[in-house]
Design an enzyme around this catalytic site. Sequence first.
Site, short mmCIF file in Angstrom:
data_model
loop_
_atom_site.label_atom_id
_atom_site.label_comp_id
_atom_site.label_asym_id
_atom_site.label_seq_id
_atom_site.Cartn_x
_atom_site.Cartn_y
_atom_site.Cartn_z
N GLU A 13 0.86 -1.20 0.00
CA GLU A 13 0.00 0.00 0.00
C GLU A 13 0.88 1.24 0.00
O GLU A 13 0.93 2.01 0.96
CB GLU A 13 -0.96 0.02 1.20
CG GLU A 13 -2.10 1.02 1.01
CD GLU A 13 -2.81 1.41 2.29
OE1 GLU A 13 -3.47 0.55 2.89
OE2 GLU A 13 -2.72 2.60 2.66
N ASP A 42 2.37 2.18 3.91
CA ASP A 42 1.52 3.35 3.67
C ASP A 42 2.41 4.57 3.40
O ASP A 42 2.18 5.67 3.90
CB ASP A 42 0.53 3.65 4.80
CG ASP A 42 -0.68 4.46 4.32
OD1 ASP A 42 -0.72 4.84 3.12
OD2 ASP A 42 -1.59 4.71 5.13
N HIS A 97 -9.29 1.25 -0.62
CA HIS A 97 -8.47 2.17 0.18
C HIS A 97 -9.34 3.35 0.61
O HIS A 97 -10.23 3.77 -0.13
CB HIS A 97 -7.29 2.65 -0.69
CG HIS A 97 -6.32 3.52 0.04
ND1 HIS A 97 -6.54 4.89 0.22
CD2 HIS A 97 -5.15 3.24 0.64
CE1 HIS A 97 -5.52 5.38 0.91
NE2 HIS A 97 -4.66 4.42 1.18
N HIS A 144 2.21 4.72 -1.96
CA HIS A 144 1.52 5.66 -2.85
C HIS A 144 2.47 6.57 -3.62
O HIS A 144 3.53 6.93 -3.14
CB HIS A 144 0.55 6.51 -2.05
CG HIS A 144 -0.42 5.69 -1.26
ND1 HIS A 144 -1.29 4.79 -1.85
CD2 HIS A 144 -0.64 5.60 0.07
CE1 HIS A 144 -2.01 4.20 -0.90
NE2 HIS A 144 -1.64 4.68 0.27
#
Length: 337
Positions: A9, A286, A165, A11
């Site tokens: 996850e 994250d 998400h 980004h």
Amino acid sequence: MNLSKIAVEEHMAPAGTLDQAADRFEPEAWRKLSNALMDIHGQLLSDMDASDVEMSVLSLNSPGIQSITDRKKAVEVAKRSNDVLAEQVAKNPKRFQAFAAVPMQDPEAASRELVRCVKELGFRGVLVNGFSQIDTEDSAVYYDRPQFWDFWATVESLDVPFYLHPREVLPSQMTFLEDHPWLGNSTWAFTVDTATHALMLMSSGIFDKYPKLNVILGHLGETLPFLMWRVDNRLRKTPKGCPAKRPLNDYFQNNFYLTTSGQFCTQSLLNSIAWIGTDRVLFSVDYPFEKVSDATNWFDNLKATNTISEADWVKLARGNAEKLLKLGAAKQTAASV
Ligand code: MN
């Protein structure tokens, strides 16, 4: 160097989607985050090297495509973003893979874009940032509705996971936030909205029709491992026309995977494992909202302290991700390019 972990996850933000999240942060914090979102091959890669992370599976920063009210524009920006994601992966496919961004504002276009991303660009699945705003700012469309069922058929037939998400909620959805802004966004509102969305999917009957669908939730399941017993207990007593054929936890335990993104808490992890099993929990960070080393220091310590067994640790660290995202196949493709 023993690169032992895969994170799923993480980004990034190509131009055209970058400023959407600016409101959530102080200007100086946002300046650093936005630089980090663009600096995959610099900052993220060096953080991965320093923390023994072999691979990051990249996705578009939230809310990404989902806040674009104009359907046509949503379709165009999704395509452009996925092309940028594919370029980033192509620069270093052994260390980076990607999830597709799709324009749920137009479910048929979302299906087509997902097919393109998986079959032509080699993406490992799809990550959607919560509900979509369609036509007007004050609209929140969730994906249990009938217009999305053909899209779910596409996801199932491609045999790729759908990562649900979080995204920021609309002021009209949570009026308490007006007086309690500190409970907004990732502190609390993300979780309420995403857990609710997941329950909407479970209760819709989608998993009765498409039993092989796989959905991933971040943040160790957005509170659901703690709450599924109560949800089903109450639902059995007051079903109120719930369309699902089975208790919702049957879907949770058979169609869902959880990641550790932004939830580096041992008690929560142990509860999640107790509820859903070690085959369905995946390590994640994250990035850039959490530091890679914060995630890995915590996660590596679980092995060092025998909090979980070595075999289970390896499953969480990489084995489950390799299987679910078919990363062996991705590496072969990368090697043959
Ligand atoms: Mn995230």
